[in-house]
Design a protein around this motif. Structure first.
Motif, PDB file in Angstrom:
ATOM      1  N   ARG A  27      67.523 -40.615 -28.494  1.00 28.70           N
ATOM      2  CA  ARG A  27      67.572 -42.073 -28.614  1.00 28.70           C
ATOM      3  C   ARG A  27      68.099 -42.463 -29.987  1.00 28.70           C
ATOM      4  NH1 ARG A  27      62.693 -43.126 -27.191  1.00 28.70           N
ATOM      5  NH2 ARG A  27      61.788 -43.407 -29.256  1.00 28.70           N
ATOM      6  N   GLY A  28      67.674 -41.725 -31.007  1.00 26.65           N
ATOM      7  CA  GLY A  28      68.190 -41.969 -32.348  1.00 26.65           C
ATOM      8  C   GLY A  28      69.666 -41.648 -32.460  1.00 26.65           C
ATOM      9  N   THR A  29      70.097 -40.545 -31.863  1.00 23.63           N
ATOM     10  CA  THR A  29      71.518 -40.195 -31.870  1.00 23.63           C
ATOM     11  C   THR A  29      72.349 -41.298 -31.226  1.00 23.63           C
ATOM     12  OG1 THR A  29      71.043 -37.816 -31.770  1.00 23.63           O
ATOM     13  CG2 THR A  29      73.220 -38.530 -31.030  1.00 23.63           C
ATOM     14  N   ALA A  30      71.900 -41.781 -30.074  1.00 27.52           N
ATOM     15  CA  ALA A  30      72.638 -42.833 -29.371  1.00 27.52           C
ATOM     16  C   ALA A  30      72.697 -44.109 -30.203  1.00 27.52           C
ATOM     17  CB  ALA A  30      71.986 -43.109 -28.014  1.00 27.52           C
ATOM     18  N   ALA A  31      71.599 -44.456 -30.877  1.00 23.33           N
ATOM     19  CA  ALA A  31      71.588 -45.656 -31.716  1.00 23.33           C
ATOM     20  C   ALA A  31      72.562 -45.519 -32.882  1.00 23.33           C
ATOM     21  CB  ALA A  31      70.172 -45.922 -32.231  1.00 23.33           C
ATOM     22  N   LEU A  32      72.574 -44.362 -33.521  1.00 26.95           N
ATOM     23  CA  LEU A  32      73.500 -44.139 -34.636  1.00 26.95           C
ATOM     24  C   LEU A  32      74.949 -44.232 -34.169  1.00 26.95           C
ATOM     25  CD1 LEU A  32      71.618 -41.161 -36.304  1.00 26.95           C
ATOM     26  CD2 LEU A  32      72.002 -43.401 -37.356  1.00 26.95           C
ATOM     27  N   LEU A  33      75.231 -43.718 -32.993  1.00 29.72           N
ATOM     28  CA  LEU A  33      76.600 -43.756 -32.479  1.00 29.72           C
ATOM     29  C   LEU A  33      77.022 -45.169 -32.094  1.00 29.72           C
ATOM     30  CD1 LEU A  33      76.542 -40.489 -30.338  1.00 29.72           C
ATOM     31  CD2 LEU A  33      77.884 -40.882 -32.404  1.00 29.72           C
ATOM     32  N   ARG A 305      61.972 -42.911 -34.423  1.00 30.97           N
ATOM     33  CA  ARG A 305      61.250 -44.053 -34.989  1.00 30.97           C
ATOM     34  C   ARG A 305      62.177 -45.165 -35.454  1.00 30.97           C
ATOM     35  NH1 ARG A 305      57.163 -40.026 -38.184  1.00 30.97           N
ATOM     36  NH2 ARG A 305      55.713 -39.693 -36.437  1.00 30.97           N
ATOM     37  N   ILE A 306      63.343 -44.795 -35.968  1.00 32.31           N
ATOM     38  CA  ILE A 306      64.235 -45.851 -36.471  1.00 32.31           C
ATOM     39  C   ILE A 306      65.250 -46.301 -35.428  1.00 32.31           C
ATOM     40  CG2 ILE A 306      64.016 -44.990 -38.833  1.00 32.31           C
ATOM     41  CD1 ILE A 306      67.083 -44.216 -38.531  1.00 32.31           C
ATOM     42  N   SER A 307      65.287 -45.655 -34.273  1.00 36.56           N
ATOM     43  CA  SER A 307      66.336 -45.971 -33.295  1.00 36.56           C
ATOM     44  C   SER A 307      66.285 -47.429 -32.858  1.00 36.56           C
ATOM     45  CB  SER A 307      66.231 -45.045 -32.085  1.00 36.56           C
ATOM     46  OG  SER A 307      64.969 -45.171 -31.447  1.00 36.56           O
ATOM     47  N   PRO A 309      64.523 -50.099 -34.324  1.00 36.07           N
ATOM     48  CA  PRO A 309      64.810 -51.012 -35.447  1.00 36.07           C
ATOM     49  C   PRO A 309      66.283 -51.047 -35.822  1.00 36.07           C
ATOM     50  CG  PRO A 309      62.864 -49.700 -35.922  1.00 36.07           C
ATOM     51  CD  PRO A 309      63.451 -49.149 -34.652  1.00 36.07           C
ATOM     52  N   LEU A 310      66.947 -49.899 -35.808  1.00 40.27           N
ATOM     53  CA  LEU A 310      68.371 -49.862 -36.144  1.00 40.27           C
ATOM     54  C   LEU A 310      69.189 -50.635 -35.123  1.00 40.27           C
ATOM     55  CD1 LEU A 310      70.753 -48.753 -37.806  1.00 40.27           C
ATOM     56  CD2 LEU A 310      70.663 -46.683 -36.390  1.00 40.27           C
ATOM     57  N   TYR A 311      68.911 -50.393 -33.871  1.00 41.44           N
ATOM     58  CA  TYR A 311      69.692 -51.028 -32.811  1.00 41.44           C
ATOM     59  C   TYR A 311      69.545 -52.548 -32.829  1.00 41.44           C
ATOM     60  CZ  TYR A 311      71.208 -52.350 -28.143  1.00 41.44           C
ATOM     61  OH  TYR A 311      71.848 -52.953 -27.087  1.00 41.44           O
ATOM     62  N   ILE A 312      68.336 -53.054 -33.033  1.00 38.30           N
ATOM     63  CA  ILE A 312      68.097 -54.479 -32.866  1.00 38.30           C
ATOM     64  C   ILE A 312      68.298 -55.278 -34.145  1.00 38.30           C
ATOM     65  CG2 ILE A 312      65.623 -54.589 -33.395  1.00 38.30           C
ATOM     66  CD1 ILE A 312      67.462 -56.237 -30.403  1.00 38.30           C
ATOM     67  N   THR A 313      68.462 -54.623 -35.295  1.00 38.52           N
ATOM     68  CA  THR A 313      68.647 -55.379 -36.541  1.00 38.52           C
ATOM     69  C   THR A 313      70.038 -55.250 -37.143  1.00 38.52           C
ATOM     70  OG1 THR A 313      67.870 -53.578 -37.990  1.00 38.52           O
ATOM     71  CG2 THR A 313      66.190 -55.120 -37.150  1.00 38.52           C
ATOM     72  N   HIS A 314      70.885 -54.370 -36.640  1.00 34.96           N
ATOM     73  CA  HIS A 314      72.141 -54.106 -37.352  1.00 34.96           C
ATOM     74  C   HIS A 314      73.188 -55.189 -37.146  1.00 34.96           C
ATOM     75  CE1 HIS A 314      73.537 -52.657 -33.397  1.00 34.96           C
ATOM     76  NE2 HIS A 314      74.777 -52.732 -33.875  1.00 34.96           N
ATOM     77  N   TYR A 315      73.155 -55.884 -36.003  1.00 33.12           N
ATOM     78  CA  TYR A 315      74.294 -56.731 -35.663  1.00 33.12           C
ATOM     79  C   TYR A 315      74.444 -57.976 -36.536  1.00 33.12           C
ATOM     80  CZ  TYR A 315      78.207 -56.998 -32.481  1.00 33.12           C
ATOM     81  OH  TYR A 315      79.475 -56.953 -31.956  1.00 33.12           O
ATOM     82  N   PRO A 316      73.373 -58.605 -37.001  1.00 36.83           N
ATOM     83  CA  PRO A 316      73.587 -59.721 -37.932  1.00 36.83           C
ATOM     84  C   PRO A 316      74.396 -59.326 -39.169  1.00 36.83           C
ATOM     85  CG  PRO A 316      71.372 -59.826 -37.069  1.00 36.83           C
ATOM     86  CD  PRO A 316      71.955 -58.530 -36.585  1.00 36.83           C
ATOM     87  N   PHE A 317      74.244 -58.100 -39.627  1.00 37.08           N
ATOM     88  CA  PHE A 317      75.046 -57.618 -40.760  1.00 37.08           C
ATOM     89  C   PHE A 317      76.487 -57.348 -40.317  1.00 37.08           C
ATOM     90  CE2 PHE A 317      70.632 -56.230 -41.569  1.00 37.08           C
ATOM     91  CZ  PHE A 317      70.391 -56.983 -42.708  1.00 37.08           C
ATOM     92  N   ALA A 352      63.249 -49.656 -43.532  1.00 32.44           N
ATOM     93  CA  ALA A 352      62.398 -50.670 -44.153  1.00 32.44           C
ATOM     94  C   ALA A 352      61.776 -51.569 -43.094  1.00 32.44           C
ATOM     95  CB  ALA A 352      63.213 -51.494 -45.148  1.00 32.44           C
ATOM     96  N   ALA A 353      62.559 -51.979 -42.096  1.00 36.19           N
ATOM     97  CA  ALA A 353      62.041 -52.847 -41.042  1.00 36.19           C
ATOM     98  C   ALA A 353      60.931 -52.148 -40.260  1.00 36.19           C
ATOM     99  CB  ALA A 353      63.175 -53.258 -40.099  1.00 36.19           C
ATOM    100  N   TYR A 354      61.101 -50.872 -40.014  1.00 37.73           N
ATOM    101  CA  TYR A 354      60.075 -50.113 -39.293  1.00 37.73           C
ATOM    102  C   TYR A 354      58.781 -50.043 -40.105  1.00 37.73           C
ATOM    103  CZ  TYR A 354      57.681 -46.086 -37.240  1.00 37.73           C
ATOM    104  OH  TYR A 354      56.741 -45.257 -36.681  1.00 37.73           O
ATOM    105  N   ARG A 355      58.894 -49.761 -41.375  1.00 32.93           N
ATOM    106  CA  ARG A 355      57.697 -49.558 -42.198  1.00 32.93           C
ATOM    107  C   ARG A 355      56.992 -50.857 -42.556  1.00 32.93           C
ATOM    108  NH1 ARG A 355      59.569 -44.938 -46.645  1.00 32.93           N
ATOM    109  NH2 ARG A 355      59.752 -43.198 -45.164  1.00 32.93           N
ATOM    110  N   TRP A 356      57.761 -51.873 -42.902  1.00 35.08           N
ATOM    111  CA  TRP A 356      57.156 -53.071 -43.504  1.00 35.08           C
ATOM    112  C   TRP A 356      57.185 -54.297 -42.615  1.00 35.08           C
ATOM    113  CZ3 TRP A 356      60.504 -50.708 -47.605  1.00 35.08           C
ATOM    114  CH2 TRP A 356      59.761 -49.796 -48.362  1.00 35.08           C
TER     115      TRP A 356
END
Length: 373
Positions: A27-33, A305-307, A309-317, A352-356
């Motif tokens: 799941r993390g690999t797919a999110a990074l890709l 764990r970060i998959s 948070p990464l997927y759902i927060t990256h697009y605004p940037f 950071a989003a995952y932890r805090w």
């Protein structure tokens, strides 16, 4: 417990079940890709001939299949002691804090974009409505300079709406189906899915207001087959391939160039249908039965764990980057540097989003839910 024992202790869910760590890692690999696909795709305006990962949006279909498997694993045996309401509350607690964060980031990105110029002349009322709908993971009216996205403040949120639909369908209907009925539903969904891919020439649908009908089509088969794989996993063949080889397979699937049509046959649709209908389920089966050493386990846990948070927060940037690129014109060396920097920034932001954000909010909501339910 000694230190060596601690290092070997399996990672556990909140319900005490062991994680399938290889599936977490995939799941993390797919999110990074898919993040790499979005950043590089924006750079070349999603010109298919210039995309490095032209099939990476199929990560969405892979996520849906993983979700069906994981939901079945986590909840199939808990219905004697868990109500539908409790299930839905648990899923909301698991998913919605980051939906809210994505909506907030999307609003800030839209209103505070220093590179947008006059390309985003939306009214306050329209933006406010889009934000309210984003908080609920619901589609809204289109906003200027958002490419017709159904969720214009945070485009990937369309998949979270489908995730909620899948969870609701599971709670109300799918959990009650026997294996044969579930297999029958999966076959029907597979036929509809294949017709869609062969007609359009791809699965690139469901993300916009104009093609929103494609969203439940893309959800149905992967979610059902994931749930069916869980129900049948002890009777299915055991393939032990491992995290790194399976990650390479995913990357290779996404790297294949867009295939041309030949007469009435859209070979790109044939290829993508083969991936979604056959290859992705096989990868889940292989990941289900695969394992790794301590280093691989830690890597998979971190990636898993970060998959989300990464997927759902990256697009605004990515929206900010999109407008920066639009103001520069031709791709240059500095564009490549900025794109790479953005990629690593989104990963750090996800951590950071995952932890805090995610962990504290979920913990607080879980305490509140225990007090009420």
């Amino acid at each position: 417990m000694s230190a060596p024992d601690t290092a070997q202790a399996p990672d556990r869910t909140a319900g005490g079940k062991a994680h399938f760590e290889i599936l977490d890692g995939l799941r993390g690999t797919a999110a990074l890709l898919v993040v790499a696909f979005h950043i590089q795709g924006i750079t070349v305006l999603f010109d298919a001939s210039r995309l490095l990962l032209p099939h990476a949006y199929l990560a969405v279909d892979f996520f849906f299949a993983l979700s069906g498997f994981v939901v079945g694993y986590a909840y199939d045996d808990r219905w004697g002691t868990m109500t539908t309401r409790q299930f839905l509350v648990r899923r909301l607690i698991r998913l919605h804090p980051l939906v809210v964060l994505g909506a907030i980031l999307g609003l800030i990105s839209y209103l505070g974009d220093p590179f947008a110029g006059d390309r985003q002349p939306a009214s306050v009322i329209l933006v406010a409505f889009a934000f309210i709908m984003a908080l609920l993971a619901l589609p809204s009216a289109p906003l200027a300079n958002r490419l017709g996205d159904s969720h214009p403040l945070n485009a990937p949120a369309w998949t979270l709406l489908q995730e909620y639909i899948g969870n609701l369908a599971y709670a109300l209907v799918l959990r009650r189906l026997g294996t044969r009925a579930l297999a029958g539903a999966a076959i029907v969904a597979a036929v509809i899915s294949a017709i869609t891919a062969l007609s359009l020439g791809s699965y690139d649908t469901g993300w916009g207001l104009s093609n929103f009908w494609g969203a439940p089509v893309r959800l149905a088969y992967p979610f059902l087959i994931g749930l069916l794989i869980f129900r049948l996993h002890h009777r299915l063949p055991h393939f032990r391939i491992g995290f790194i080889p399976l990650s390479i397979v995913l990357a290779l699937v996404f790297i294949v160039p867009v295939l041309p049509s030949s007469g009435t046959v859209k070979w790109n649709g044939v290829y993508q249908a083969t991936c979604v209908l056959l290859l992705f389920p096989a990868i889940i089966i292989a990941g289900r039965h695969s394992a790794g050493g301590p280093l691989t386990r830690r890597l998979c846990q971190a990636a898993g764990r970060i998959s989300y948070p990464l997927y759902i927060t990256h697009y605004p940037f990515v929206y900010l980057y999109m407008n920066w690129v639009a103001g520069r014109g031709e791709t240059t060396a500095i564009t490549v540097v900025i794109a790479c920097s953005l990629y690593f920034f989104t990963i750090l932001f996800a951590v950071a989003a995952y932890r805090w954000w995610d962990i504290p909010l979920r913990s607080a909501l879980q305490r509140m839910a225990r007090g009420r339910f």
